[in-house]
Design a protein around this motif. Structure first.
Motif, PDB file in Angstrom:
ATOM      1  N   SER A 108       4.731   6.873 -11.692  1.00  0.00           N
ATOM      2  CA  SER A 108       4.090   7.902 -10.863  1.00  0.00           C
ATOM      3  C   SER A 108       3.194   8.786 -11.723  1.00  0.00           C
ATOM      4  O   SER A 108       2.060   9.114 -11.343  1.00  0.00           O
ATOM      5  CB  SER A 108       5.151   8.756 -10.162  1.00  0.00           C
ATOM      6  N   LEU A 109       3.684   9.174 -12.909  1.00  0.00           N
ATOM      7  CA  LEU A 109       2.886  10.001 -13.814  1.00  0.00           C
ATOM      8  C   LEU A 109       1.716   9.207 -14.393  1.00  0.00           C
ATOM      9  O   LEU A 109       0.634   9.761 -14.621  1.00  0.00           O
ATOM     10  CB  LEU A 109       3.764  10.538 -14.945  1.00  0.00           C
ATOM     11  N   GLY A 110       1.920   7.908 -14.630  1.00  0.00           N
ATOM     12  CA  GLY A 110       0.823   7.066 -15.091  1.00  0.00           C
ATOM     13  C   GLY A 110      -0.315   7.048 -14.094  1.00  0.00           C
ATOM     14  O   GLY A 110      -1.500   7.092 -14.458  1.00  0.00           O
ATOM     15  N   GLN A 111       0.027   6.986 -12.792  1.00  0.00           N
ATOM     16  CA  GLN A 111      -0.981   7.049 -11.735  1.00  0.00           C
ATOM     17  C   GLN A 111      -1.621   8.433 -11.661  1.00  0.00           C
ATOM     18  O   GLN A 111      -2.840   8.563 -11.524  1.00  0.00           O
ATOM     19  CB  GLN A 111      -0.328   6.721 -10.390  1.00  0.00           C
ATOM     20  N   VAL A 280      -4.307   3.348  -5.163  1.00  0.00           N
ATOM     21  CA  VAL A 280      -3.301   3.730  -4.171  1.00  0.00           C
ATOM     22  C   VAL A 280      -3.666   5.082  -3.570  1.00  0.00           C
ATOM     23  O   VAL A 280      -4.485   5.822  -4.116  1.00  0.00           O
ATOM     24  CB  VAL A 280      -1.885   3.813  -4.805  1.00  0.00           C
ATOM     25  N   GLU A 281      -3.045   5.398  -2.446  1.00  0.00           N
ATOM     26  CA  GLU A 281      -3.320   6.667  -1.774  1.00  0.00           C
ATOM     27  C   GLU A 281      -2.576   7.834  -2.412  1.00  0.00           C
ATOM     28  O   GLU A 281      -3.022   8.980  -2.332  1.00  0.00           O
ATOM     29  CB  GLU A 281      -2.921   6.562  -0.289  1.00  0.00           C
ATOM     30  N   HIS A 282      -1.434   7.550  -3.029  1.00  0.00           N
ATOM     31  CA  HIS A 282      -0.602   8.611  -3.614  1.00  0.00           C
ATOM     32  C   HIS A 282       0.080   8.059  -4.864  1.00  0.00           C
ATOM     33  O   HIS A 282       0.554   6.918  -4.855  1.00  0.00           O
ATOM     34  CB  HIS A 282       0.452   9.082  -2.601  1.00  0.00           C
ATOM     35  N   PRO A 283       0.155   8.814  -5.958  1.00  0.00           N
ATOM     36  CA  PRO A 283       0.791   8.312  -7.185  1.00  0.00           C
ATOM     37  C   PRO A 283       2.217   7.829  -6.987  1.00  0.00           C
ATOM     38  O   PRO A 283       2.642   6.841  -7.598  1.00  0.00           O
ATOM     39  CB  PRO A 283       0.762   9.532  -8.122  1.00  0.00           C
ATOM     40  N   VAL A 284       2.962   8.501  -6.109  1.00  0.00           N
ATOM     41  CA  VAL A 284       4.364   8.161  -5.904  1.00  0.00           C
ATOM     42  C   VAL A 284       4.525   6.771  -5.301  1.00  0.00           C
ATOM     43  O   VAL A 284       5.524   6.085  -5.551  1.00  0.00           O
ATOM     44  CB  VAL A 284       5.062   9.230  -5.029  1.00  0.00           C
ATOM     45  N   ALA A 285       3.542   6.325  -4.526  1.00  0.00           N
ATOM     46  CA  ALA A 285       3.630   4.985  -3.922  1.00  0.00           C
ATOM     47  C   ALA A 285       3.758   3.917  -5.007  1.00  0.00           C
ATOM     48  O   ALA A 285       4.509   2.955  -4.862  1.00  0.00           O
ATOM     49  CB  ALA A 285       2.413   4.721  -3.045  1.00  0.00           C
ATOM     50  N   GLN A 286       3.022   4.066  -6.113  1.00  0.00           N
ATOM     51  CA  GLN A 286       3.120   3.097  -7.194  1.00  0.00           C
ATOM     52  C   GLN A 286       4.447   3.245  -7.940  1.00  0.00           C
ATOM     53  O   GLN A 286       5.001   2.262  -8.414  1.00  0.00           O
ATOM     54  CB  GLN A 286       1.945   3.260  -8.158  1.00  0.00           C
ATOM     55  N   GLY A 287       4.973   4.462  -8.025  1.00  0.00           N
ATOM     56  CA  GLY A 287       6.293   4.654  -8.614  1.00  0.00           C
ATOM     57  C   GLY A 287       7.364   3.927  -7.835  1.00  0.00           C
ATOM     58  O   GLY A 287       8.262   3.301  -8.409  1.00  0.00           O
ATOM     59  N   VAL A 288       7.265   3.972  -6.508  1.00  0.00           N
ATOM     60  CA  VAL A 288       8.222   3.280  -5.645  1.00  0.00           C
ATOM     61  C   VAL A 288       8.140   1.767  -5.854  1.00  0.00           C
ATOM     62  O   VAL A 288       9.156   1.078  -5.975  1.00  0.00           O
ATOM     63  CB  VAL A 288       7.969   3.636  -4.160  1.00  0.00           C
ATOM     64  N   VAL A 289       6.918   1.240  -5.916  1.00  0.00           N
ATOM     65  CA  VAL A 289       6.729  -0.196  -6.113  1.00  0.00           C
ATOM     66  C   VAL A 289       7.296  -0.642  -7.455  1.00  0.00           C
ATOM     67  O   VAL A 289       7.952  -1.683  -7.558  1.00  0.00           O
ATOM     68  CB  VAL A 289       5.223  -0.557  -6.010  1.00  0.00           C
ATOM     69  N   GLN A 290       7.060   0.133  -8.503  1.00  0.00           N
ATOM     70  CA  GLN A 290       7.525  -0.259  -9.831  1.00  0.00           C
ATOM     71  C   GLN A 290       9.044  -0.128  -9.969  1.00  0.00           C
ATOM     72  O   GLN A 290       9.663  -0.880 -10.727  1.00  0.00           O
ATOM     73  CB  GLN A 290       6.812   0.576 -10.898  1.00  0.00           C
TER      74      GLN A 290
END
Length: 483
Positions: A108-111, A280-290
């Motif tokens: 999430s922070l990476g995004q 992505v639309e929100h950084p947290v979305a990629q955190g969830v996927v990872q």
């Protein structure tokens, strides 16, 4: 000397860091990996969409799985069981459970702190959130150097060694020739950069993962009546309650954590490098996927390998041998000699995509250190290919010890940075949760709410079009970009 340092760092420091801080992130976030577990599948489905010219969240997931699902899922699990007994599998699970929260926050922070290049593509990772989040360029450079050395060089040599010796065991292929062939194929992909690497990962990762899971599940189903008893043995052995493995409790913890981290890489700072390139639309979305990718890597694939070994009847307490041979012989004991060949082919696919991922991590962090320098990039590619060939034909005991040390140093720098940036991670998590509570199906990140953060406003514009609440009917016949 390397062994003494490695035993201290990976046997004590790594356990405290991974399990201790991972547990802290889990508790403070109210078990984010469990709260969002079923939501992971919805985000995973939505991640199949991509923006023109950008990598999709799904492609970033395939890239991270290309790295996570490698030799560690076959050879690493075999080593863990050999040296730590069945109890090591339990501690791999523990490492993955808390690692899911670490991976969630680091990605999430990476995004969040990613930067947009001139061509519109993104780049980011731990070095970027350390520099722009903590305002410590020197620490970001140290992190980039450790990632470059560990993944770009050391791990690539180890992966090449694993696959060439596996093919030699199964087919009698000369390691020199397979090393040359492996380096040549990888060189062709390296030339195409991140987009070609992503395309290859898109093709190979789902195939290798599903086929491997399918064969191992087939073996497990053949002996399904023994599975409950074996799961109980794994749990009892983890706490020294099984007489046959009572003396291995210390080794079970150390090997479970060490090999678990090597397999899923949660907390090492590797996955954020590829998580950041997604649109992505929100950084947290990629955190969830990872976080989902950690679950798939350890709870599914590593568990399949462990049960394959433990149910085969080939493994016995005190087994002496390498992890690859153990896995090969375990499958062969159930299905016949073709099992050895299958493991070798599966390992070759796992390693090929894993090296592509490792190469990209090195390239990305080389760019962070010295900027755009074509000569340096060409030199890096050549050196990686030389090390791949060298690793294919040499004994890598010393390199393995060195890689474990740099891996622990990576975890130390990255997890301390995550701890210092945890409040920022919680802020964007709350923003995401608040939008979902309001009924918004796909939360959108508005950088105007985070003016105090050093963000790239081209990557995260202020006041983007708001997402519609989930209950609201979607406009018909209007492109999403216009809405």
């Amino acid at each position: 000397m390397l062994e003494v340092i490695n035993d201290f760092l990976s046997g004590k420091v790594l356990i405290v860091l991974i399990v201790g801080l991972g547990s802290y992130f889990t508790i403070r976030s109210r078990f984010v990996q469990l709260r969002h577990f079923f939501h992971m599948f919805a985000v995973f489905r939505d991640s199949l969409k991509s923006s023109a010219g950008q990598l999709s969240s799904f492609q970033a997931l395939m890239l991270s799985l290309a790295g996570r699902v490698g030799a560690g899922n076959i050879a690493g699990v075999g080593i863990a069981v050999t040296l730590g007994g069945p109890g090591a599998v339990f501690w791999m699970w523990v490492t993955a459970l808390v690692g899911m929260s670490s991976s969630f926050f680091e990605c999430s922070l990476g995004q969040l702190y990613k930067r947009a290049d001139a061509d519109g593509t993104y780049r980011g990772g731990p070095s970027y959130y350390i520099q722009h989040g903590l305002q410590k360029r020197w620490l970001g450079m140290l992190m980039a150097f450790l990632l470059l050395v560990t993944f770009g060089f050391a791990f690539n040599g180890l992966q090449a060694h694993a696959v060439t010796h596996s093919l030699n065991n199964a087919f009698g292929l000369n390691t020199t020739y397979t090393g040359i062939g492996l380096a040549a194929l990888l060189g062709l992909v390296f030339i195409g950069g991140i987009k070609r690497i992503a395309k290859v990962a898109d093709l190979l990762v789902p195939v290798k993962t599903l086929v491997y899971i399918g064969v191992t599940v087939y073996v497990i189903v053949l002996q399904f009546d023994q599975v409950p008893g074996m799961l109980m043995t794994i749990v009892k052995s983890a706490f020294g309650l099984d007489q046959a493995f009572g003396g291995l409790i210390g080794s079970a913890i150390v090997m479970g954590v060490k090999r678990g981290v090597f397999a899923n890489e949660a907390g090492l700072g590797s996955a954020p490098n590829v998580a950041a390139v997604a649109s992505v639309e929100h950084p947290v979305a990629q955190g969830v996927v990872q976080a989902f990718s950690v679950f798939l890597d350890t709870f599914v694939i590593c568990t399949c390998t462990a049960l394959l070994i433990l149910l085969s009847g080939f493994y016995t307490p005190g087994f002496e041998g390498d992890g690859i041979a153990l896995t090969q012989n375990s499958l062969a004991a159930v299905v016949g000699d073709w099992g050895r060949m299958f493991i070798s082919v599966a390992l070759a696919l796992f390693v090929f995509t894993s090296i592509l991922y490792n190469y990209y991590l090195g390239e990305s962090n080389l760019r962070f250190l010295i900027g755009e320098n074509r000569k340096a990039l060409m030199g890096y590619r050549a050196l990686v290919l030389v090390l791949i060939f060298w690793g294919a034909i040499e004994n890598l005991g010393t390199v393995f010890a060195f890689a474990d040390i740099t891996m622990t140093m990576l975890a130390f720098v990255n997890l301390i940075a995550l701890f210092l940036l945890f409040k920022v991670g919680m802020r964007i998590l709350r923003d995401y949760d608040d939008q979902r509570t309001a009924g918004i199906k796909t939360p959108v990140f508005d950088s105007a709410k985070f003016q105090d953060l050093d963000l790239d406003r081209k990557a995260w514009p202020a006041n983007p079009p708001a997402a519609a609440p989930q209950a609201q009917a979607e406009p018909q016949g209007v492109p999403a970009a216009q809405r």
